[in-house]
Motif scaffolding. Structure first.
Motif, PDB file in Angstrom:
ATOM      1  N   LEU A  41       0.815  -1.213   0.000  1.00 37.84           N
ATOM      2  CA  LEU A  41       0.000   0.000   0.000  1.00 37.84           C
ATOM      3  C   LEU A  41       0.849   1.263   0.000  1.00 37.84           C
ATOM      4  O   LEU A  41       0.309   2.365  -0.027  1.00 37.84           O
ATOM      5  CB  LEU A  41      -0.921   0.009   1.231  1.00 37.84           C
ATOM      6  CG  LEU A  41      -1.981  -1.096   1.305  1.00 37.84           C
ATOM      7  CD1 LEU A  41      -2.747  -1.000   2.614  1.00 37.84           C
ATOM      8  CD2 LEU A  41      -2.933  -1.021   0.118  1.00 37.84           C
ATOM      9  N   GLY A  42       2.172   1.083   0.064  1.00 41.11           N
ATOM     10  CA  GLY A  42       3.064   2.231   0.103  1.00 41.11           C
ATOM     11  C   GLY A  42       3.410   2.681   1.504  1.00 41.11           C
ATOM     12  O   GLY A  42       4.071   3.715   1.679  1.00 41.11           O
ATOM     13  N   ALA A  43       2.965   1.936   2.519  1.00 43.71           N
ATOM     14  CA  ALA A  43       3.236   2.316   3.903  1.00 43.71           C
ATOM     15  C   ALA A  43       4.702   2.091   4.250  1.00 43.71           C
ATOM     16  O   ALA A  43       5.345   1.176   3.729  1.00 43.71           O
ATOM     17  CB  ALA A  43       2.344   1.519   4.854  1.00 43.71           C
ATOM     18  N   GLY A  44       5.206   2.908   5.154  1.00 40.00           N
ATOM     19  CA  GLY A  44       6.575   2.771   5.613  1.00 40.00           C
ATOM     20  C   GLY A  44       6.674   2.411   7.076  1.00 40.00           C
ATOM     21  O   GLY A  44       7.755   2.483   7.669  1.00 40.00           O
ATOM     22  N   LEU A  45       5.547   2.008   7.684  1.00 40.09           N
ATOM     23  CA  LEU A  45       5.519   1.620   9.091  1.00 40.09           C
ATOM     24  C   LEU A  45       4.403   0.614   9.298  1.00 40.09           C
ATOM     25  O   LEU A  45       3.319   0.759   8.718  1.00 40.09           O
ATOM     26  CB  LEU A  45       5.302   2.855   9.972  1.00 40.09           C
ATOM     27  CG  LEU A  45       5.261   2.676  11.497  1.00 40.09           C
ATOM     28  CD1 LEU A  45       5.787   3.938  12.201  1.00 40.09           C
ATOM     29  CD2 LEU A  45       3.847   2.392  12.005  1.00 40.09           C
ATOM     30  N   ALA A  77      12.600  -1.388   4.533  1.00 36.50           N
ATOM     31  CA  ALA A  77      11.939  -0.138   4.160  1.00 36.50           C
ATOM     32  C   ALA A  77      10.752   0.183   5.067  1.00 36.50           C
ATOM     33  O   ALA A  77      10.162   1.263   4.951  1.00 36.50           O
ATOM     34  CB  ALA A  77      11.468  -0.213   2.712  1.00 36.50           C
ATOM     35  N   VAL A  78      10.386  -0.737   5.960  1.00 37.91           N
ATOM     36  CA  VAL A  78       9.215  -0.560   6.818  1.00 37.91           C
ATOM     37  C   VAL A  78       9.647  -0.565   8.281  1.00 37.91           C
ATOM     38  O   VAL A  78      10.233  -1.539   8.753  1.00 37.91           O
ATOM     39  CB  VAL A  78       8.175  -1.675   6.574  1.00 37.91           C
ATOM     40  CG1 VAL A  78       6.968  -1.500   7.492  1.00 37.91           C
ATOM     41  CG2 VAL A  78       7.731  -1.692   5.115  1.00 37.91           C
ATOM     42  N   GLU A  79       9.361   0.525   8.985  1.00 36.79           N
ATOM     43  CA  GLU A  79       9.610   0.548  10.422  1.00 36.79           C
ATOM     44  C   GLU A  79       8.587  -0.334  11.129  1.00 36.79           C
ATOM     45  O   GLU A  79       7.455  -0.487  10.668  1.00 36.79           O
ATOM     46  CB  GLU A  79       9.520   1.977  10.964  1.00 36.79           C
ATOM     47  CG  GLU A  79      10.632   2.889  10.476  1.00 36.79           C
ATOM     48  CD  GLU A  79      10.524   4.293  11.036  1.00 36.79           C
ATOM     49  OE1 GLU A  79      11.542   5.012  10.992  1.00 36.79           O
ATOM     50  OE2 GLU A  79       9.428   4.678  11.504  1.00 36.79           O
ATOM     51  N   THR A  80       9.010  -0.911  12.272  1.00 34.11           N
ATOM     52  CA  THR A  80       8.156  -1.835  13.010  1.00 34.11           C
ATOM     53  C   THR A  80       7.831  -1.272  14.378  1.00 34.11           C
ATOM     54  O   THR A  80       8.719  -0.840  15.115  1.00 34.11           O
ATOM     55  CB  THR A  80       8.844  -3.203  13.171  1.00 34.11           C
ATOM     56  OG1 THR A  80       9.217  -3.688  11.880  1.00 34.11           O
ATOM     57  CG2 THR A  80       7.914  -4.198  13.838  1.00 34.11           C
ATOM     58  N   TRP A  81       6.554  -1.309  14.718  1.00 39.42           N
ATOM     59  CA  TRP A  81       6.032  -0.791  15.990  1.00 39.42           C
ATOM     60  C   TRP A  81       5.284  -1.948  16.643  1.00 39.42           C
ATOM     61  O   TRP A  81       4.287  -2.425  16.103  1.00 39.42           O
ATOM     62  CB  TRP A  81       5.129   0.389  15.703  1.00 39.42           C
ATOM     63  CG  TRP A  81       4.355   0.990  16.841  1.00 39.42           C
ATOM     64  CD1 TRP A  81       3.985   0.413  18.022  1.00 39.42           C
ATOM     65  CD2 TRP A  81       3.828   2.335  16.875  1.00 39.42           C
ATOM     66  NE1 TRP A  81       3.270   1.288  18.793  1.00 39.42           N
ATOM     67  CE2 TRP A  81       3.169   2.474  18.109  1.00 39.42           C
ATOM     68  CE3 TRP A  81       3.854   3.397  15.979  1.00 39.42           C
ATOM     69  CZ2 TRP A  81       2.512   3.669  18.471  1.00 39.42           C
ATOM     70  CZ3 TRP A  81       3.216   4.573  16.342  1.00 39.42           C
ATOM     71  CH2 TRP A  81       2.561   4.708  17.570  1.00 39.42           C
ATOM     72  N   VAL A  82       5.758  -2.395  17.798  1.00 35.32           N
ATOM     73  CA  VAL A  82       5.133  -3.510  18.516  1.00 35.32           C
ATOM     74  C   VAL A  82       4.487  -2.988  19.796  1.00 35.32           C
ATOM     75  O   VAL A  82       5.160  -2.403  20.650  1.00 35.32           O
ATOM     76  CB  VAL A  82       6.145  -4.615  18.850  1.00 35.32           C
ATOM     77  CG1 VAL A  82       5.476  -5.723  19.675  1.00 35.32           C
ATOM     78  CG2 VAL A  82       6.739  -5.204  17.572  1.00 35.32           C
ATOM     79  N   THR A  83       3.191  -3.198  19.917  1.00 30.89           N
ATOM     80  CA  THR A  83       2.455  -2.883  21.142  1.00 30.89           C
ATOM     81  C   THR A  83       2.389  -4.149  21.984  1.00 30.89           C
ATOM     82  O   THR A  83       1.805  -5.146  21.557  1.00 30.89           O
ATOM     83  CB  THR A  83       1.046  -2.378  20.816  1.00 30.89           C
ATOM     84  OG1 THR A  83       1.143  -1.188  20.024  1.00 30.89           O
ATOM     85  CG2 THR A  83       0.270  -2.069  22.086  1.00 30.89           C
ATOM     86  N   VAL A  84       3.010  -4.115  23.162  1.00 32.76           N
ATOM     87  CA  VAL A  84       3.104  -5.298  24.030  1.00 32.76           C
ATOM     88  C   VAL A  84       2.026  -5.203  25.095  1.00 32.76           C
ATOM     89  O   VAL A  84       2.025  -4.272  25.912  1.00 32.76           O
ATOM     90  CB  VAL A  84       4.500  -5.390  24.678  1.00 32.76           C
ATOM     91  CG1 VAL A  84       4.603  -6.664  25.514  1.00 32.76           C
ATOM     92  CG2 VAL A  84       5.590  -5.353  23.615  1.00 32.76           C
TER      93      VAL A  84
END
Length: 498
Positions: A41-45, A77-84
């Motif tokens: 989709l073009g997302a970077g995160l 190319a995609v940052e990763t955000w983990v909600t624990v």
């Protein structure tokens, strides 16, 4: 930066549009692919939730199935955000493998879990978040504000010791906080977090729901929360999307009346509670009282033709005309919410959400599905996430225009009696880009006459494309362009997008 603050609030570099996978990755089935779809989709995160119950199902026994399913998909190319989420049938006070999360019985045990998780992912996760919307007590957090701060402090210490290059995100500040008065329980809850947790997070996450034009004030509100205690951290948008029921007072009023009737019907014996997942709760057996939230949904569907159209459009099976209107509102708001947030200094946004929680499953009596289910960008087809909804195409269009963007600033707009929103996007190595739209009613604004605008444009060529990907008429000459603006945003560029 305001005078007296202890440090500048400089956010992550550049601009990235992101997507939230949902709240139950790997919870109701095998973990599936989502990062490639997000990237497509073009997302970077990409933001994803992980639960204590998934990682440590028994004391000291770690199962990395879900975590490794995430790690094996990661794209540089995609940052990763983990909600624990601190949810566990054995380790937390509220015994649950899903929601609500709750305080750990033993904080040392909690810290060992966080250390093990972060160490397993060292160097591969950019953002670690301690639970989600903790002020939404009972539904997402079964604890107090001081208990959350205790968890946040332990969480921050564990992340810092195991992966110091990553950032810690404060649990999202949601609509329950931003829509309530300063003396509300939700505001006081979050103010306690901001005051006493100031040394335990790097980024303040805000959830941007409600009327889009309120976004600049919502962002300023959370900054004031921090400045009141003498500091400021960068703000990121962990969730946003629309339309939601909160934007339509007439629809929300009818919904609340229906829900109140279901919750107060003394003769029904209905259980009070709300589903947080997408599965029907039919396990109680014959004769068991149906939860009041499901009774509410049954009542709404029973009188669907008589409901306000602003409410009908959130229900499954509404008329094709209303379904198409809701989609168009959704497509407009993918752009307006992002542009308003970015112009407020936010550099990371995460759209709620990528796809339904469970492949090829629907339950029209599920309350959370009613409130947020139609916001998914993609659909499953034969258990494969391949179907794009209209908003997904708009998201991809926006991501394409914002590729290389470094900042967004608001411009002075023309005014024919209705405000005109106009923004300039600064992009590295690319041509000029403005985003413009006329203010108007969220639901009926597209039926208003267009606002004719002569817009300064000192560039030799001009091209206008709306959020639906359709070329718009542009009269270009003498350093200006003439546009007929509506509530549908238009991307004005030179047409040279290299």
């Amino acid at each position: 930066m305001s005078e007296g603050l202890d440090e500048p609030a400089v956010g992550p570099a550049g601009i990235r549009l992101g997507v939230v996978r949902g709240i139950s990755y790997g919870m109701f089935g095998a973990p599936d692919s989502f990062v490639p779809e997000t990237r497509g989709l073009g997302a970077g995160l990409a933001r994803v939730h992980v639960y204590w119950s998934q990682v440590e199902p028994e004391p000291g026994r770690f199962d990395w199935t879900v975590v490794d399913a995430i790690l094996c998909q990661l794209d540089p190319a995609v940052e990763t955000w983990v909600t624990v989420c601190s949810s566990s049938p054995w380790a937390t006070r509220h015994q649950s493998d899903f929601l609500p999360s709750s305080p750990a019985k033993d904080l040392e045990q909690y810290e060992r879990f966080v250390r093990a998780l972060v160490s397993h992912c060292r160097g591969r996760v950019d953002y670690w978040q301690c639970n989600n919307e903790p002020s939404n007590t009972g539904l997402l957090w079964a604890g107090t504000a001081p208990e959350y701060v205790e968890h946040l402090t332990v969480f921050h210490r564990a992340v810092r010791s195991c992966d110091p290059e990553s950032a810690v995100v404060l649990g999202g500040c949601g609509y329950d906080v931003l829509s309530s008065p300063p003396d509300s329980d939700a505001r006081r809850f979050f103010d306690h977090l901001v005051e006493h947790g100031r040394d335990a997070f790097d980024l303040f996450s805000v959830h941007l729901y409600g009327v889009p034009r309120a976004i600049p004030e919502q962002v300023e509100t959370v900054r004031r929360m921090m400045r009141r205690h003498g500091y400021e951290r960068p703000v990121v948008a962990g969730e946003y999307n629309g339309p939601t029921l909160f934007e339509f007072p007439e629809a929300q009023g009818v919904f609340e009346q229906t829900m109140m009737a279901a919750f107060t019907d003394a003769g029904s014996g209905a259980a009070v509670g709300a589903d947080t997942g997408e599965r029907a709760d039919d396990s109680a057996g014959p004769g068991a009282a149906e939860p009041a939230d499901r009774r509410t949904m049954r009542a709404l569907y029973a009188r669907m033709p008589d409901l306000p159209p602003q409410l009908q459009m959130f229900l499954e099976g509404c008329s094709p005309e209303l379904a198409a209107k809701r989609d168009r509102i959704n497509q407009r708001q993918i752009v307006t919410r992002n542009v308003l947030a970015l112009a407020s200094g936010i550099t990371r946004t995460a759209c709620w959400n990528l796809a339904p929680e469970i492949p090829d499953y629907s339950d029209r009596f599920n309350l959370m599905g009613f409130l947020f289910g139609k916001l998914a960008l993609m659909d499953y087809e034969d258990r494969r996430m391949t179907g794009r909804r209209p908003a997904a195409d708009t998201f991809a269009l926006l991501a394409g225009y914002l590729r290389g963007a470094t900042a967004v600033r608001r411009l002075n707009g023309a005014d024919d009696g209705r405000p005109v929103f106009a923004f300039e996007v600064m992009r590295h190595g690319r041509g000029p880009l403005h985003v413009l739209w006329a203010d108007g009613d969220v639901f009926s604004g597209e039926d208003q006459p267009p606002a004719p605008v002569d817009w300064p444009w000192p560039h030799p060529t001009a091209q206008a494309v709306d959020v639906f990907g359709e070329q718009q008429s542009v009269q270009h000459g003498a350093g200006t362009v003439h546009l007929d603006l509506t509530v549908t945003p238009v991307f004005l560029s030179s047409g040279l997008q290299s």
